[in-house]
Scaffold this motif. Sequence first.
Motif, PDB file in Angstrom:
ATOM      1  N   PRO A 130       0.688   6.762   4.359  1.00  0.00           N
ATOM      2  CA  PRO A 130      -0.550   6.179   3.836  1.00  0.00           C
ATOM      3  C   PRO A 130      -1.481   7.177   3.160  1.00  0.00           C
ATOM      4  CG  PRO A 130      -0.742   6.515   6.190  1.00  0.00           C
ATOM      5  CD  PRO A 130       0.675   6.899   5.823  1.00  0.00           C
ATOM      6  N   GLY A 157      -5.689   6.372   3.544  1.00  0.00           N
ATOM      7  CA  GLY A 157      -5.007   5.278   4.216  1.00  0.00           C
ATOM      8  C   GLY A 157      -4.918   5.473   5.714  1.00  0.00           C
ATOM      9  N   LEU A 190       6.311  -1.506   8.422  1.00  0.00           N
ATOM     10  CA  LEU A 190       6.607  -0.097   8.168  1.00  0.00           C
ATOM     11  C   LEU A 190       8.106   0.161   8.261  1.00  0.00           C
ATOM     12  CD1 LEU A 190       3.992   1.428  10.654  1.00  0.00           C
ATOM     13  CD2 LEU A 190       3.762   1.452   8.171  1.00  0.00           C
ATOM     14  N   ILE A 203      -0.014  -6.239   5.577  1.00  0.00           N
ATOM     15  CA  ILE A 203      -0.019  -4.922   4.943  1.00  0.00           C
ATOM     16  C   ILE A 203       1.401  -4.373   4.980  1.00  0.00           C
ATOM     17  CG2 ILE A 203      -0.998  -2.594   4.987  1.00  0.00           C
ATOM     18  CD1 ILE A 203      -3.239  -3.847   6.835  1.00  0.00           C
ATOM     19  N   SER A 204       1.952  -4.089   3.809  1.00  0.00           N
ATOM     20  CA  SER A 204       3.277  -3.478   3.721  1.00  0.00           C
ATOM     21  C   SER A 204       3.116  -2.038   3.253  1.00  0.00           C
ATOM     22  CB  SER A 204       4.163  -4.258   2.743  1.00  0.00           C
ATOM     23  OG  SER A 204       5.415  -3.633   2.601  1.00  0.00           O
ATOM     24  N   LEU A 205       3.667  -1.111   4.026  1.00  0.00           N
ATOM     25  CA  LEU A 205       3.612   0.317   3.698  1.00  0.00           C
ATOM     26  C   LEU A 205       5.047   0.833   3.627  1.00  0.00           C
ATOM     27  CD1 LEU A 205       1.696   2.779   3.299  1.00  0.00           C
ATOM     28  CD2 LEU A 205       1.834   3.147   5.776  1.00  0.00           C
ATOM     29  N   SER A 240      -3.147   3.975  -3.043  1.00  0.00           N
ATOM     30  CA  SER A 240      -3.767   2.656  -3.117  1.00  0.00           C
ATOM     31  C   SER A 240      -5.263   2.712  -2.805  1.00  0.00           C
ATOM     32  CB  SER A 240      -3.070   1.694  -2.146  1.00  0.00           C
ATOM     33  OG  SER A 240      -1.713   1.535  -2.464  1.00  0.00           O
ATOM     34  N   TRP A 283      -7.621   1.698  -0.501  1.00  0.00           N
ATOM     35  CA  TRP A 283      -7.676   1.217   0.879  1.00  0.00           C
ATOM     36  C   TRP A 283      -8.995   0.548   1.231  1.00  0.00           C
ATOM     37  CZ3 TRP A 283      -3.663   1.221   4.429  1.00  0.00           C
ATOM     38  CH2 TRP A 283      -2.495   1.856   4.016  1.00  0.00           C
ATOM     39  N   MET A 330       0.815  -1.205   0.000  1.00  0.00           N
ATOM     40  CA  MET A 330       0.000   0.000   0.000  1.00  0.00           C
ATOM     41  C   MET A 330       0.857   1.267   0.000  1.00  0.00           C
ATOM     42  SD  MET A 330      -2.863  -1.615   0.069  1.00  0.00           S
ATOM     43  CE  MET A 330      -4.167  -0.431   0.429  1.00  0.00           C
ATOM     44  N   ASP A 331       0.250   2.331  -0.520  1.00  0.00           N
ATOM     45  CA  ASP A 331       0.812   3.669  -0.399  1.00  0.00           C
ATOM     46  C   ASP A 331      -0.334   4.667  -0.419  1.00  0.00           C
ATOM     47  OD1 ASP A 331       0.031   4.019  -3.076  1.00  0.00           O
ATOM     48  OD2 ASP A 331       2.037   3.641  -3.853  1.00  0.00           O
TER      49      ASP A 331
END
Length: 345
Positions: A89, A93, A118, A82-84, A59, A61, A55-56
């Motif tokens: 976010p 996010g 994170l 979840i990888s940020l 994304s 959400w 995610m960024d």
Amino acid sequence: MDAQRLINELSRPGASLAALFVITGDDPLLTIEATDALRGVARTAGFLERSSFLMDARSDWSALGMASQSGSLFGDKQLVEISLPTGKPGKTGADALIALAKRCAGKAADDALTIISLPRLDKATREGKWASALQSSGKFIDIPSIERAQLPRWIAERLARQSQETDAETLQWLADKVEGNLLAAHQEILKLGLLFEPGKLQATDIEQSVMNVARYDVFGLRDAMLAGDVPRMIRIMDGLKAEGEALPLVLWAVGEEIRTLARISQAVSAGQDLSSVLRSQRVFGSREPLVRKALSRVSPRSWPAAVQHAHEVDRLIKGLHVSGRLQDPWEEMNRLAMRIAFKPT
């Protein structure tokens, strides 16, 4: 807390899994290993249905919200990862993470477990609403960096895992070589495990490992990449694959060079003299003109993405899914080398 300590803590009698885990750290290798360890504990506890999100701020959400609230079609416990990687976010996010934190606050992982990865957050971000909500609602695991003074012991412990050891002087030599780059250290240790039997490694063993790699011609692959000789690079890559070469060795040769060039490019962009930087990075002899050629061919802004690409190839080699990448690690390895060798027209 490293991966092994995390496993030990969660494996104690009476230990329970929280509904939410947040893993942060500066070094990708250590955070990946901690996430892998937690995933293994979750799998043992019956969390067999896995959903993964990269995610960024841009994304969708809402997809995350639906996944974290929906039950499994097959009755399995659900693991949501979840990888940020940016640590940013965005507004949508941030709202989604706050809502997730509220749902998980104070709860044990009965049917669903969420893991959020994170980078280490700066003070202002940590005190923001979404980060504060995650810290107060789940198990927050901050993976400490390995400082230079700790590095020889860290290398020794990694060697011991593959039943190898070496003397203190050689450990210091290895630490000097890989300082500031644990992924390179990890790959160097893997290389020793592949090339030598368990037991005591002498300094000459370490030197011999480089000679063995040269015999396998991964250094030839590296040189072809630096020179921009795409046909030769592809022939060598195909030959290594056909001969059953260990892919971690190939990534070690290519990835270490990419990280070195990224450091050089960053230093030069900051105003340092190229010749001085090359000396500080131990670039000498016949390798120097190849490195200069690659630096002139590849844009400075392209190096961080190339370093990240190398991390992602390492994940593929470990059997992990990487969004946006081919699932064949050899094919993605070829793409990684190609982005350095190929000169856009």
